[in-house]
Design an enzyme around this catalytic site. Structure first.
Site, PDB file in Angstrom:
ATOM      1  N   ASP A  81       0.790  -1.237   0.000  1.00  0.00           N
ATOM      2  CA  ASP A  81       0.000   0.000   0.000  1.00  0.00           C
ATOM      3  C   ASP A  81       0.821   1.285   0.000  1.00  0.00           C
ATOM      4  O   ASP A  81       1.946   1.333   0.470  1.00  0.00           O
ATOM      5  CB  ASP A  81      -0.997   0.018   1.162  1.00  0.00           C
ATOM      6  N   GLU A 139      -0.769  -2.312   5.077  1.00  0.00           N
ATOM      7  CA  GLU A 139       0.148  -2.229   6.227  1.00  0.00           C
ATOM      8  C   GLU A 139      -0.019  -0.905   6.942  1.00  0.00           C
ATOM      9  O   GLU A 139       0.072  -0.822   8.154  1.00  0.00           O
ATOM     10  CB  GLU A 139       1.609  -2.390   5.760  1.00  0.00           C
TER      11      GLU A 139
END
Ligand SMILES: [Zn+2]
Ligand SMILES: [Zn+2]
Length: 392
Positions: A81, A139
């Protein structure tokens, strides 16, 4: 021998690995929205003939490289991400999505792990057991690692050890750092409100002034690390937001704040919020005011298994030279959802340096940038860890 082969193969694939990084960097996606990133990962794995599962915990992707015969299974993990930041670096592969940027290096984590997949795929007949490649969502937001574990990523085949790397701006290029035991802290978020009688700014004696009470509470919170917790325990209490009032002559009725607690010690994750609440209770009680307090534990700390730390240290020493590996590197109060893997299997997490010219590169800011060549360190280190763990 094998290290030379890993170096050669990763150099052969370097252009492709860098190209993957550039593609992902151009199209950053926030946590749980990593659709294009996951699609690209699946395409690369498919082109290598690697068995792949998609849609794990939403956008997660898992690849499996079986070796020549039965053996243990090693998990290598990358997060996918990006962040809600407007990129301000002028690179050819600059983000094309307004307000989105890979400002933590996760584009590199994906590219580096795909590079390791390319290398390990060609080395299949040199190892027994399996390499499981895990590309996880979110994350930075809500811990995609936990959800991937819930969806069985540690089973079928059962995982014996997990390894992950983070490109690290505080460390110089070519350097690698890790440590046995606590490596990254656990975050606990908190929110508080102070409710008190407001009134005219000129007549404070007729109010209970929640702004003054909040100022006292925030100051007093710092006595928790310094006076309530053993000084040998690293603890951070940060109030990161505070809101109350609007006018110059009005004392408000409510002040609210929030922030984060960091510690490596699971027990302290309960003790510190309790201490904070005691402070709020005492300070507001003394003034006839009231409060609310809420806290929420997020990721567990990253605790490196001593044996796996040794595997990762020795593997990186082969790749960058033992002089460039600091295996007693200082732990960080930052957090990482890689900690979830370590709760279930022996694991190690490694920092891979990207700082240039002795200047640390701060993560999570619009000027975050690092050189493609560091991808080689990631790819080689991950590949070497996998073959070494499976051989050992
Ligand atoms: Zn980050
Ligand atoms: Zn990160």
């Amino acid at each position: 021998m094998l290290t030379e082969r890993i170096k050669e193969l990763s150099s052969e694939h370097f252009a492709a690995i860098a190209d993957i990084r550039h593609k992902i960097h151009r199209h950053p996606e926030l946590g749980d929205e990593e659709y294009a990133t996951a699609k690209l990962i699946a395409e690369v794995l498919a082109s290598l003939g690697i068995e792949t599962r998609t849609g794990v915990a939403g956008t997660g992707v898992v690849g499996l490289i079986p070796g020549r015969g039965p053996g243990r299974t090693v998990l290598l993990r990358a997060d996918m991400d990006a962040l809600p930041i407007q990129e301000e670096v002028d690179v050819a592969f600059k983000s094309t999505v307004p307000g989105r940027m890979h400002a933590c290096g996760h584009d590199g984590h994906v590219a580096g792990l795909l590079g390791a997949a390319m290398v390990l795929n060609e080395l299949r007949d040199t190892f027994d057991g399996n390499v499981k490649l895990v590309f996880q969502p979110a994350e930075e937001t809500d811990g995609g690692a936990a959800r991937m574990i819930q969806e069985g990523v540690l089973e079928d085949p059962k995982v014996d050890a997990a390894f992950g790397c983070h490109l690290w701006g505080q460390l110089a290029e070519g350097k690698v750092q890790l440590c046995p035991g606590p490596m990254m802290a656990s975050p606990t978020a908190f929110w508080f409100k102070i409710f008190a009688k407001g009134g005219h700014g000129a007549y404070p004696h007729l109010t209970a002034d929640p702004i003054l009470l909040a100022a006292q509470a925030i100051t007093f919170f710092q006595s928790i690390p310094s006076r309530r917790i053993n000084p040998l325990e690293p603890v951070v209490v940060t109030v990161s937001a505070i809101h109350g009032g609007e006018a110059t002559n009005v004392i408000p009725e409510v002040v609210e704040g929030k922030g984060t607690i960091r510690t490596f010690n699971e027990a302290l994750r309960d003790v510190i919020p309790m201490e904070m609440e005691n402070i709020l209770k005492g300070i507001t009680g003394a003034q006839g005011a009231t409060y609310s307090f809420e806290s929420r534990k997020s990721y567990p700390p990253v605790i490196n298994d001593p044996r796996m730390t040794g595997v990762a240290r020795d593997a990186f020493a082969k790749v960058v030279g033992a002089d460039n590996v600091d295996a007693s590197g200082a732990p960080s109060m930052g957090a990482e959802d890689f900690g979830y893997f370590g709760k279930w299997v022996p694991s190690a997490f490694v920092f891979v340096g990207i700082g240039r010219d002795g200047v640390p590169m701060a993560h999570h800011q619009p000027h975050f940038q690092w050189e493609d060549k560091n991808l080689l360190v990631l790819t080689r280190g991950l590949a070497q860890i996998a073959v070494d763990f499976l051989a050992g």
